[in-house]
Scaffold this active site. Sequence first.
Site, mmCIF file in Angstrom:
data_model
loop_
_atom_site.group_PDB
_atom_site.id
_atom_site.type_symbol
_atom_site.label_atom_id
_atom_site.label_comp_id
_atom_site.label_asym_id
_atom_site.label_seq_id
_atom_site.Cartn_x
_atom_site.Cartn_y
_atom_site.Cartn_z
ATOM 1 C CG HIS A 64 -3.724 6.462 6.265
ATOM 2 N ND1 HIS A 64 -3.796 5.988 7.557
ATOM 3 C CD2 HIS A 64 -2.881 7.521 6.316
ATOM 4 C CE1 HIS A 64 -3.017 6.724 8.344
ATOM 5 N NE2 HIS A 64 -2.456 7.676 7.614
ATOM 6 C CD GLU A 208 0.420 6.627 6.028
ATOM 7 O OE1 GLU A 208 1.272 7.466 5.732
ATOM 8 O OE2 GLU A 208 0.186 6.313 7.216
ATOM 9 C CD GLU A 209 0.110 5.690 10.611
ATOM 10 O OE1 GLU A 209 1.351 5.731 10.704
ATOM 11 O OE2 GLU A 209 -0.612 6.681 10.705
ATOM 12 C CG ASP A 231 -1.454 11.365 6.550
ATOM 13 O OD1 ASP A 231 -1.868 11.348 7.728
ATOM 14 O OD2 ASP A 231 -0.783 10.435 6.063
HETATM 15 ZN ZN ZN Z 1 0.660 8.226 11.148
#
Ligand code: ZN
Length: 352
Positions: A64, A208-209, A231
């Site tokens: 991401h 993503e966050e 990640d």
């Molecule tokens: Zn994060």
Amino acid sequence: MNDQSKQFLFDLLQSASPSAFEEPAARIWRKEAESFADEVTVDSNGNSIARLHGDGPKVLIEGHIDEIGLLISYIDDDGYVWFNPIGGWDDRILTGQRVRILSANGPVPGVIGRRPAHLLSAEDRGKASKLKELWIDIGATSGEQARERVSIGDPMVIEQPIVDLGNNRIAGRGIDNRMGAWIALETLRALSSNRPAADVYALAAVQEEITFLGGRTGAFALDPDVAVVLDVTHATDHPDADKRGQGDVRVGGGPVLTRGATVNPRVLQRFADLARANEIPFAIEAAGRSTGTDADGIAPARGGIPTGIVSIANRYMHSPNEVISLDDLDAAVRLIALFVADLGGSADFTRR
Ligand SMILES: [Zn+2]
């Protein structure tokens, strides 16, 4: 890591890409991809995709590209700017930081203010300030003047340049997870000069966050035979770590492979076998529940996508000074490229 790849990493890290506002970093990513990928595209969600054509199985390598940030919720009549978080902040670290507000007219600097400690009650002095007690000062003398420079919903990031700590370690803001988007594309670059049978897609996913939007929609649209999610993960080689709960995860200790939730065990096994055979150090991390990565959105896409998670050990996650080792990034690129090459013409990860 050669100079070109390092420059690409630093360009990504110096740009700003708070969740839902990823365009500046995504443009840098696509520009780099155009120098070696067969096809580079972007969709209406903001997902950027680079492809190497192949006749073999479809492989998705995903990182991401968004980072946590803040956004303007209110501008008061004295010209102070109030804000909400984008993603999961530790409120304790916001006090005293500088911000870069991404306004329609370009970046606007500001500072996060709070009442000085001298003027707090004895009871409040020992407490960390909460996000809602903080404001941003952009130097405006009135609400009218502030509103000419910034608007409700303008996103921002903490202003913090990258620093080289030596030993191939760097510290900076939003390493979570622009470095994952970097690994995805650097793996594609490595494969472009040594073509595998596989049809390979690198995906720089958005949000993503906050919503997992990009991972979910990207996996659905591409419908890959296997996916590798990149990640950061929590390093436990600092003085206040809990190895009993988090395992032994070291900065510079090589990629971290997840075992458990959402991960296909045969994908994991293949990664571990290849790492051992090629003398790439690695660690295993246990996940007894959802992983908090895009794998949570990608593995359940369509009828289920065999997914592996390759993480990089990161100290001080979600602070403006996350610390990683560039050696771990290089090792991750090498390992994932080996994984893709090793697939050959098939990718059957059925669990029997
Ligand atoms: Zn994060």
